[in-house]
Design a protein around this motif. Structure first.
Motif, mmCIF file in Angstrom:
data_model
loop_
_atom_site.group_PDB
_atom_site.id
_atom_site.type_symbol
_atom_site.label_atom_id
_atom_site.label_comp_id
_atom_site.label_asym_id
_atom_site.label_seq_id
_atom_site.Cartn_x
_atom_site.Cartn_y
_atom_site.Cartn_z
ATOM 1 N N TYR A 88 0.874 -1.411 -0.072
ATOM 2 C CA TYR A 88 0.083 -0.029 -0.018
ATOM 3 C C TYR A 88 0.789 1.223 -0.252
ATOM 4 O O TYR A 88 2.206 0.825 0.655
ATOM 5 C CB TYR A 88 -1.233 -0.012 0.906
ATOM 6 C CG TYR A 88 -1.681 -1.575 0.973
ATOM 7 C CD1 TYR A 88 -2.626 -1.770 0.416
ATOM 8 C CD2 TYR A 88 -1.361 -2.635 1.693
ATOM 9 C CE1 TYR A 88 -3.948 -3.023 0.474
ATOM 10 C CE2 TYR A 88 -2.120 -3.782 2.461
ATOM 11 C CZ TYR A 88 -3.232 -3.708 1.632
ATOM 12 O OH TYR A 88 -3.315 -4.106 1.472
ATOM 13 N N LEU A 89 0.120 2.473 -0.335
ATOM 14 C CA LEU A 89 1.126 3.652 -0.441
ATOM 15 C C LEU A 89 0.500 4.744 -0.069
ATOM 16 O O LEU A 89 -1.215 4.634 -0.884
ATOM 17 C CB LEU A 89 1.695 3.556 -1.987
ATOM 18 C CG LEU A 89 2.349 5.016 -2.907
ATOM 19 C CD1 LEU A 89 3.637 5.123 -1.818
ATOM 20 C CD2 LEU A 89 2.726 5.392 -4.001
ATOM 21 N N ARG A 90 0.865 5.536 0.835
ATOM 22 C CA ARG A 90 0.184 7.091 0.770
ATOM 23 C C ARG A 90 1.164 7.373 0.766
ATOM 24 O O ARG A 90 2.394 7.544 1.509
ATOM 25 C CB ARG A 90 -0.514 6.311 2.453
ATOM 26 C CG ARG A 90 -1.559 5.989 2.836
ATOM 27 C CD ARG A 90 -2.586 6.093 2.875
ATOM 28 N NE ARG A 90 -3.313 7.612 2.896
ATOM 29 C CZ ARG A 90 -4.202 7.575 4.242
ATOM 30 N NH1 ARG A 90 -4.328 6.163 4.984
ATOM 31 N NH2 ARG A 90 -4.279 8.763 4.318
ATOM 32 N N VAL A 91 0.307 8.430 0.338
ATOM 33 C CA VAL A 91 1.045 9.533 -0.292
ATOM 34 C C VAL A 91 0.888 11.146 0.327
ATOM 35 O O VAL A 91 -0.703 11.747 0.347
ATOM 36 C CB VAL A 91 1.268 9.844 -1.626
ATOM 37 C CG1 VAL A 91 1.923 11.412 -2.530
ATOM 38 C CG2 VAL A 91 1.833 8.740 -2.782
ATOM 39 N N HIS A 92 1.752 11.799 1.116
ATOM 40 C CA HIS A 92 1.118 13.277 1.062
ATOM 41 C C HIS A 92 0.337 14.221 0.017
ATOM 42 O O HIS A 92 0.984 14.242 -0.958
ATOM 43 C CB HIS A 92 2.706 14.439 2.163
ATOM 44 C CG HIS A 92 1.766 14.560 2.639
ATOM 45 N ND1 HIS A 92 1.587 16.543 2.333
ATOM 46 C CD2 HIS A 92 1.859 15.366 4.313
ATOM 47 C CE1 HIS A 92 1.596 17.167 3.078
ATOM 48 N NE2 HIS A 92 1.185 16.413 4.027
ATOM 49 N N PRO A 93 -0.315 14.434 0.070
ATOM 50 C CA PRO A 93 -1.571 15.262 -0.179
ATOM 51 C C PRO A 93 -0.151 17.524 -0.828
ATOM 52 O O PRO A 93 -0.436 17.501 -1.799
ATOM 53 C CB PRO A 93 -2.481 15.992 0.622
ATOM 54 C CG PRO A 93 -2.339 16.230 1.133
ATOM 55 C CD PRO A 93 -1.110 14.887 1.604
ATOM 56 N N SER A 94 0.289 17.596 -0.315
ATOM 57 C CA SER A 94 1.090 18.749 -0.817
ATOM 58 C C SER A 94 3.090 18.659 -0.718
ATOM 59 O O SER A 94 3.224 19.383 -1.179
ATOM 60 C CB SER A 94 0.444 19.412 -0.343
ATOM 61 O OG SER A 94 0.585 20.010 1.336
ATOM 62 N N ARG A 95 3.636 18.023 -0.066
ATOM 63 C CA ARG A 95 4.588 17.239 0.355
ATOM 64 C C ARG A 95 5.753 16.043 -0.726
ATOM 65 O O ARG A 95 4.398 14.444 -0.860
ATOM 66 C CB ARG A 95 5.017 17.706 1.398
ATOM 67 C CG ARG A 95 4.909 18.596 1.861
ATOM 68 C CD ARG A 95 5.139 17.835 3.761
ATOM 69 N NE ARG A 95 5.305 19.101 4.227
ATOM 70 C CZ ARG A 95 4.560 20.129 5.633
ATOM 71 N NH1 ARG A 95 5.220 18.859 6.454
ATOM 72 N NH2 ARG A 95 4.819 20.696 5.943
#
Length: 178
Positions: A88-95
């Motif tokens: 699974y991958l979670r990415v910060h919305p603005s960084r």
């Protein structure tokens, strides 16, 4: 007892456990072990799955159907290409910060390779092990990789590598960098 919205997100926010079931392969007995089942609405559902869910409701189970017809989803940004694991991958919305979670299946005995766009992340973890990896600007940063699972009797030299950067233990052990 605290309750959560009947979704994985609602349960996660409430700090409660939930199970993910594969409706293509789950048995009626396994479904019956759950008081409530939430499924996404979609344009079509296989006949076998419809019959399974119908039997679940007839047996007293609570079925929650969420949403309307689903639009086709974009290709996932992460994909396991070697080994038996879920990723699974979670990415910060603005960084440019992301977190990769790798959950090795209990029968996996090989390095796990995860495709992240043009890059390949390699994780060596014990059977039934897990890894949490922080990426900053697409590069390997902090990480925790399980190298030992006493319950399954599995121990490996835990490792993680991405883009020419590798971190590993000298002997079978858990690996962490914070």
């Amino acid at each position: 007892m605290p309750r959560c919205a009947p979704t994985t997100t609602g349960c996660s926010r409430a700090g409660l456990d939930y199970a993910l079931l594969d409706l293509q392969h789950v048995t009626a007995e396994r479904l019956a072990a759950h008081a409530t089942l939430t499924v996404p609405a979609g344009p079509a559902m296989e006949q076998r799955v419809q019959e399974l869910l119908s039997g679940y409701v007839a047996g007293g189970g609570r079925l929650v159907v969420e949403g309307g017809a689903q639009e086709p989803l974009p290709e996932p940004a992460i994909r396991v290409v070697r080994g038996r694991a879920d990723a699974y991958l979670r990415v910060h919305p603005s960084r440019e910060i992301g977190y990769v979670t790798v959950l090795a299946h209990s029968d996996n005995d090989e390095p796990i390779e995860v495709e992240l766009g043009d890059a390949t992340l390699e994780v060596v973890t014990c059977r039934g092990g897990a890894a949490l990896i922080r990426l900053v600007e697409g590069k390997l940063d902090d990480h925790l990789v399980k190298g030992r699972n006493a319950f399954l009797g599995s121990a490996v030299r835990a490792a993680v590598s991405l883009g020419g950067r590798r971190s590993e233990t000298d002997e079978p052990a858990d690996l962490f960098r914070v």
